[in-house]
Design an enzyme around this catalytic site. Structure first.
Site, PDB file in Angstrom:
ATOM      1  N   ASN A  72       3.527   4.546 -10.274  1.00 53.16           N
ATOM      2  CA  ASN A  72       2.356   4.641 -11.142  1.00 53.16           C
ATOM      3  C   ASN A  72       1.049   4.645 -10.364  1.00 53.16           C
ATOM      4  OD1 ASN A  72       0.598   3.977 -13.653  1.00 53.16           O
ATOM      5  ND2 ASN A  72       0.327   2.181 -12.339  1.00 53.16           N
ATOM      6  N   ASP A 108       0.864  -1.181   0.000  1.00 51.33           N
ATOM      7  CA  ASP A 108       0.000   0.000   0.000  1.00 51.33           C
ATOM      8  C   ASP A 108       0.900   1.230   0.000  1.00 51.33           C
ATOM      9  OD1 ASP A 108      -1.758   2.067   0.448  1.00 51.33           O
ATOM     10  OD2 ASP A 108      -2.636   1.225   2.269  1.00 51.33           O
ATOM     11  N   VAL A 109       0.917   1.960  -1.105  1.00 48.45           N
ATOM     12  CA  VAL A 109       1.857   3.074  -1.235  1.00 48.45           C
ATOM     13  C   VAL A 109       1.555   4.213  -0.267  1.00 48.45           C
ATOM     14  CG1 VAL A 109       2.416   2.574  -3.641  1.00 48.45           C
ATOM     15  CG2 VAL A 109       0.561   4.187  -3.121  1.00 48.45           C
ATOM     16  N   LYS A 150      -0.974  15.884  -9.017  1.00 48.34           N
ATOM     17  CA  LYS A 150      -0.150  15.552 -10.183  1.00 48.34           C
ATOM     18  C   LYS A 150       0.910  16.623 -10.451  1.00 48.34           C
ATOM     19  CE  LYS A 150      -1.914  11.559 -11.169  1.00 48.34           C
ATOM     20  NZ  LYS A 150      -1.095  10.324 -11.106  1.00 48.34           N
ATOM     21  N   TYR A 167      -7.005  16.666  -7.560  1.00 49.80           N
ATOM     22  CA  TYR A 167      -6.260  15.773  -8.453  1.00 49.80           C
ATOM     23  C   TYR A 167      -5.151  16.535  -9.178  1.00 49.80           C
ATOM     24  CZ  TYR A 167      -5.339  12.596 -12.369  1.00 49.80           C
ATOM     25  OH  TYR A 167      -4.741  11.788 -13.297  1.00 49.80           O
TER      26      TYR A 167
END
Length: 250
Positions: free
Chosen positions: A83, A56-57, A152, A148
């Site tokens: 990713n 789990d990142v 990013k 979001y």
């Protein structure tokens, strides 16, 4: 087989872009650790150079332990592909801290932790590549998706800083910035748009297709090709870049 002997680690490697990149790296000779929270999904893809690792990142201990176990099994990570991510739009005035932290925890914290742990072993080698999967939303504001977009943008900031830190060293750091890609994320976004707007499935999908200048969804294969170039023999001068795979988005 130009990557024979290299160990790659791809988060979110069980589906979509992550799986496509992982398979291409394995075809080029690498031993590839694919990570994700759903072990059963990863195990369905394991074999032929792909090795499943539940991780789990967003959980620091999970990343520290997971990357360490992958290194113990397959050696230093020389290709790191952060990713794993979530993509969901929500108006900022309707965004609560739970939504904000969830997205930042996966998209930003996850990339940071993955790169940090992989770099510890990469620095013991004479070659390395970090390829973060950002988004066209990391280069411009995406309407209705401030959270979001911010996540990013942050990924690209990490990549550019690392590229500056390692400019004279044999490691490169780049981000891929796709527009809307034909993956299961599109299916989930269609449902979200339908719920928020009342549009039917066809019109909800057309919103995303129409946002890509070339009038179609980007294919996973197109993103994979860009990633593989960055692992190629003549890619050493490509460093600190946010590379658009977006059908002409400016």
């Amino acid at each position: 087989m130009h990557l024979k002997g290299k160990h790659a680690l791809v988060t979110g490697g069980g589906t979509g872009i992550g799986l496509g990149i992982a398979q291409a790296l394995a075809t080029a000779g690498a031993e590839v650790t694919i990570t994700g929270r759903r072990l059963e999904v990863l195990e369905e893809q394991a074999g032929n150079g792909l090795h499943a690792l539940q991780m789990d990142v967003a959980d620091e201990a999970s990343v520290v332990d997971g990357v360490a176990s992958a290194i113990a099994a397959r050696g230093p990570v020389q290709i790191c592909v952060p990713n794993a991510g979530v993509a969901e739009g929500r108006a900022l005035h309707k965004t609560d801290m739970s939504f904000w932290r969830h997205m930042m925890g996966i998209n930003v914290d996850g990339a940071f932790l993955t790169i940090r742990e992989c770099l510890k072993s990469m620095h013991t080698t004479d070659w390395g590549r970090v390829i973060a999967i950002s988004s066209i939303a990391g280069l411009r504001g995406l309407p209705g998706a401030a959270c979001y977009s911010a996540s990013k943008h942050a990924m690209i900031g990490i990549i550019k800083s690392l590229a500056a830190d390692h400019a004279a060293k044999p490691y490169t750091f780049n981000a891929l910035c796709p527009a809307y890609v034909e993956t299961e994320i599109i299916t989930r976004n269609v449902e979200s748009i339908k719920q928020r707007t009342g549009l039917d499935e066809v019109k909800a999908r057309e919103l995303m297709v129409g946002a890509n200048p070339h009038g179609r969804l980007v294919t996973v294969a197109e993103v994979v090709e860009a990633a593989m170039f960055l692992c190629g023999e003549n890619s050493g001068s490509m460093n600190g870049q946010a590379i658009q795979v977006s059908g002409g988005e400016m």
